[in-house]
Design an enzyme around this catalytic site. Structure first.
Site, PDB file in Angstrom:
ATOM      1  N   SER A 141      -0.851   2.825  -9.625  1.00  0.00           N
ATOM      2  CA  SER A 141      -0.131   3.681 -10.444  1.00  0.00           C
ATOM      3  C   SER A 141      -0.575   3.669 -11.821  1.00  0.00           C
ATOM      4  O   SER A 141      -0.078   4.429 -12.656  1.00  0.00           O
ATOM      5  CB  SER A 141       1.134   3.443 -10.708  1.00  0.00           C
ATOM      6  OG  SER A 141       2.025   3.605  -9.336  1.00  0.00           O
ATOM      7  N   VAL A 142      -1.904   3.215 -11.907  1.00  0.00           N
ATOM      8  CA  VAL A 142      -2.787   3.188 -13.071  1.00  0.00           C
ATOM      9  C   VAL A 142      -3.022   4.862 -13.131  1.00  0.00           C
ATOM     10  O   VAL A 142      -3.472   5.659 -14.221  1.00  0.00           O
ATOM     11  CB  VAL A 142      -3.944   2.460 -13.203  1.00  0.00           C
ATOM     12  CG1 VAL A 142      -5.072   2.847 -14.406  1.00  0.00           C
ATOM     13  CG2 VAL A 142      -3.671   0.923 -13.598  1.00  0.00           C
TER      14      VAL A 142
END
Length: 439
Positions: free
Chosen positions: A157-158
């Site tokens: 989810s970066v």
């Protein structure tokens, strides 16, 4: 996490290890697997020509995405499923000047009061690679397991923070109005939870949408999302959506838009759709043009894609650690990188001003008191003004403006939720910042 996924390495992104705990809860202290005996080298994954059958990581094996196999898969995603390239450009990569410092011994107290040091934290949190920049110089860089300097790693989810940055860039360029309704750009979403939402509400994840990422519930919408995106086999009787776009059009309301922060991956997918449409470019093309070529990346990045080639804006980006650091350093410098204003200063300023802590507090993140969320970045609001991009299993960009420091880390923690990492990583990062600031 015993599910057959395509692509394989995305398994742990959506279907977490049995010890997964809610980020909104104070974590217990589970007995975690030994980092040394579960390393890629110790387990012997994919060694030999060919590897022995019991050490192969292949699509057909339902456990191939499970810990500890994910300590290999997170660094080998492109070998296991379809991807779309993010071109770095034709020029040379920007120089990363090194000025090594010994950081392993920096002491800190974990959130539970345990005395540890930075080196112990790296081991205890199943780190694949870590790089620390101070005043633009690499002061610390280490790799473990399957990760190497030139090899991309799954960012989880970066990815969302890249999408949020691209949205902020689109706003700065006058292509996107954050106050506009979503349906101005995506009329297809008229009859969904986003039908009366604004773009800003999507950017800050204050959407009231019925979507659960509770992996213990087989009826949770995350499984429908995975089937639609080609990350879970649909089964012989499946008649549902078969692309990200088609799945997003099924989402319905649960609560009111704008009331409070609620972290849900589908918001990032909707935002990725918006920025692709307003820029008339795919997400990989857009990232290449607006960020990757501008920061002097050394290596191409890549996205995992669905059946029609749509990139996953919620968790599908793969980058090298060094290029992730270049991006973090550009953010720290107000968007300047590689001798140019690579990212509009207005976009960075919009991100770093942070969101509404009161709305963030409604999500109940016990380990993140006083934080906020803006443009898909996590804002600590601490005394250093630090902010983060965060992904499950331990992926992170940590920018500390006051300390002039950036820490990037890739990992394969057996606990998916960041509550498994935060009690050690957050105080460790802050301790390193203070140590680097010391005269």
């Amino acid at each position: 996490m015993s599910f057959l996924l395509r692509p394989l390495a995305l398994a742990a992104t959506f279907f977490s290890f049995t010890m997964t705990i809610s980020q909104a809860q104070t974590p217990p202290t589970p007995a975690l697997p030994d980092p040394a005996t579960t390393s890629v080298g110790a387990m012997g994954w994919m060694q030999g020509f060919p590897p022995t059958v019991d050490k192969q990581i292949v699509f057909e094996n339902p456990m191939s995405g499970a810990f500890p196999r994910n300590r290999w898969t997170f660094s080998h995603v492109r070998e296991l499923g379809p991807t779309a390239n993010v071109w770095r450009g034709s020029g040379a990569g920007s120089a990363l000047v090194t000025a090594p410092r010994e950081l392993d011994g920096i002491a800190f107290k974990s959130m539970s009061g345990e005395d540890l040091n930075f080196g112990q934290m790296l081991t205890r949190t199943y780190t694949d690679g870590v790089l620390v920049l101070h005043k633009g110089r690499v002061v610390y860089e280490k790799y473990f397991g399957a990760l190497t300097p030139e090899r991309p790693h799954l960012a989880m989810s970066v990815t969302k923070s890249f999408v949020g940055t691209l949205a902020a860039i689109s706003v700065a360029e006058g292509k996107l109005d954050p106050a506009a309704p979503v349906v101005q750009y995506l009329p297809e979403m008229k009859d969904t939870a986003y039908g009366d939402a604004t773009v800003r509400q999507v950017m800050d994840m204050t959407i009231g949408v019925k979507y659960s990422e509770n992996y213990a519930d087989p009826k949770a919408e995350v499984f429908d999302y995975a089937r639609a995106g080609g990350m879970l086999p649909p089964g012989p009787n499946y008649a549902g959506p078969r692309t990200f776009y088609d799945f997003l059009k099924t989402l319905q309301k649960e609560g009111a838009n704008g009331d409070g922060f609620a972290y849900k991956t589908v918001n990032a997918e909707v935002l990725a759709w918006i920025v692709a449409r307003v820029n008339k470019q795919s997400l990989p093309e857009l990232l290449s043009e607006k960020i990757w070529r501008r920061i002097g990346a050394e290596q191409d990045a890549y996205f995992m894609v669905d059946r029609i080639g749509t990139a996953s804006g919620g968790g599908g980006l793969n980058t090298t650690l060094r290029d992730l650091a270049r991006f973090g350093e550009a953010m720290r410098n107000g968007g300047r990188a590689n001798g140019q204003q690579a990212i509009p200063a207005a976009a960075v300023a919009d991100i770093t001003r942070g969101g509404d802590p009161a709305k963030f507090a409604k999500a109940g993140y016990a380990l993140l008191p006083g934080w906020s969320y803006r443009d898909m970045w996590w804002i600590t609001n601490n005394e250093h003004g630090a902010y983060m991009a965060r992904g499950i299993h331990g992926q992170s960009i940590y920018v500390d403006p006051k300390a002039e420091m950036v820490i990037v880390r890739y990992a394969a923690h057996p606990i998916a939720a960041n509550a498994g990492n935060d009690p050690l990583t957050l105080p460790a990062f802050h301790a390193v910042a203070k140590a680097l600031m010391a005269p």
